[in-house]
Design a protein around this motif. Structure first.
Motif, short mmCIF file in Angstrom:
data_model
loop_
_atom_site.label_atom_id
_atom_site.label_comp_id
_atom_site.label_asym_id
_atom_site.label_seq_id
_atom_site.Cartn_x
_atom_site.Cartn_y
_atom_site.Cartn_z
N PRO A 1 -20.77 -45.83 19.10
CA PRO A 1 -21.83 -46.28 20.02
C PRO A 1 -21.61 -47.70 20.48
O PRO A 1 -21.17 -48.56 19.73
CB PRO A 1 -23.10 -46.15 19.16
N GLY A 2 -21.94 -47.94 21.74
CA GLY A 2 -21.92 -49.30 22.27
C GLY A 2 -20.59 -49.78 22.79
O GLY A 2 -20.53 -50.79 23.49
N ARG A 3 -19.50 -49.09 22.48
CA ARG A 3 -18.19 -49.56 22.91
C ARG A 3 -17.79 -48.88 24.22
O ARG A 3 -17.93 -47.67 24.37
CB ARG A 3 -17.14 -49.24 21.82
N ARG A 4 -17.29 -49.67 25.15
CA ARG A 4 -16.80 -49.10 26.40
C ARG A 4 -15.52 -48.33 26.13
O ARG A 4 -14.56 -48.87 25.57
CB ARG A 4 -16.55 -50.23 27.41
N GLU B 1 -20.12 -40.66 22.59
CA GLU B 1 -20.37 -41.76 21.68
C GLU B 1 -20.51 -41.32 20.22
O GLU B 1 -20.89 -42.12 19.37
CB GLU B 1 -21.62 -42.53 22.13
N GLY C 1 -21.55 -46.38 31.24
CA GLY C 1 -20.89 -47.63 30.90
C GLY C 1 -19.45 -47.49 30.45
O GLY C 1 -18.86 -48.45 29.94
N HIS C 2 -18.87 -46.31 30.66
CA HIS C 2 -17.49 -46.08 30.24
C HIS C 2 -16.55 -46.03 31.45
O HIS C 2 -16.99 -45.87 32.59
CB HIS C 2 -17.39 -44.77 29.45
#
Length: 234
Positions: A2-5, A231, A28-29
């Motif tokens: 989670p949270g990582r591009r 994610e 956001g990817h």
């Protein structure tokens, strides 16, 4: 993760690939659009709807191929899943039922309504479909026939393209045929760190012997559910 591009390889054929890429970017990817299949319509196909009570579609490509050739929107439509049902409604069909499953689930759903059908079920689709819907329907006692409107051909990636794509965090796969092509790519360019995220169990099955960090599929064959797996940690 989670949270990582992440870098997400979109393997599905156009025009669906661009739609999926937009959704991935909205999360956001980074979307790497590189289809493994190309759809080619078959010319000079005659559509005979005499004796047909309903249409059965196992892909949005099948819906588009039929809608481009026939103006008839009066028939009941049975769709394999939500995306295919949405494509049918967008094409102008008014009576659309979704099985929200695979080919077997679609066949079972149609069989449950066979008393409503006063004729055959026509399955417009690919030259090499993911499953034998007409054959399964016949076993259920439902008159059915196929109509081949298009074919899918593997896209040949250059070594340079493949080497870049296999460094993606995950590959999204929408069909067993695309998974077969991906398996061949990964045999030549191994990517044990990459995850394969397929639309269903049947979609990821061709990758069962391919070394990957994970092979995931959602409980329901819906693209929204597919994207939610991006994610999820392997």
């Amino acid at each position: 993760m989670p949270g990582r591009r992440q870098k997400i390889w979109i393997t599905r054929a156009q025009p669906g690939a661009d739609a999926t890429a937009e959704r991935v970017r909205a999360m956001g990817h980074e979307a790497l659009v590189a289809p493994l299949l190309a759809v080619k319509t078959i010319d000079d196909v005659q559509i005979d709807l005499s004796g047909v009570a309903a249409l059965a579609f196992t892909s949005a490509n099948g819906v588009r191929a039929f809608a481009d050739r026939s103006g008839d929107r009066s028939l009941k439509v049975f769709a394999v899943g939500a995306a295919t049902a949405q494509a049918a409604r967008a094409a102008g069909f008014r009576s659309v039922l979704s099985a929200d499953g695979d080919v077997d689930a679609l066949a079972e759903g149609i069989a449950l309504r066979r008393s409503e059908l006063k004729g055959a079920v026509l399955h417009p689709g690919a030259a090499e479909p993911a499953g034998d819907l007409a054959g399964v329907l016949e076993k259920h006692g439902v008159e059915a026939r196929r109509l081949v409107l298009y074919e899918t051909a593997p896209v040949q990636l250059s070594d340079r393209e493949a080497q870049t794509l296999v460094r993606a965090d995950a590959a999204l796969i929408h069909s067993p045929r695309a998974a077969q092509v991906l398996a061949k790519v990964l045999k030549a360019h191994p990517a044990p760190q990459m995850r394969a995220i397929g639309l269903s169990r049947a979609v990821v099955k061709p990758l069962q012997r391919t070394p990957l960090a994970a092979k995931l599929y959602p409980p329901m064959p819906l693209e929204a559910a597919l994207l939610n797996l991006i994610e999820r940690a392997p």
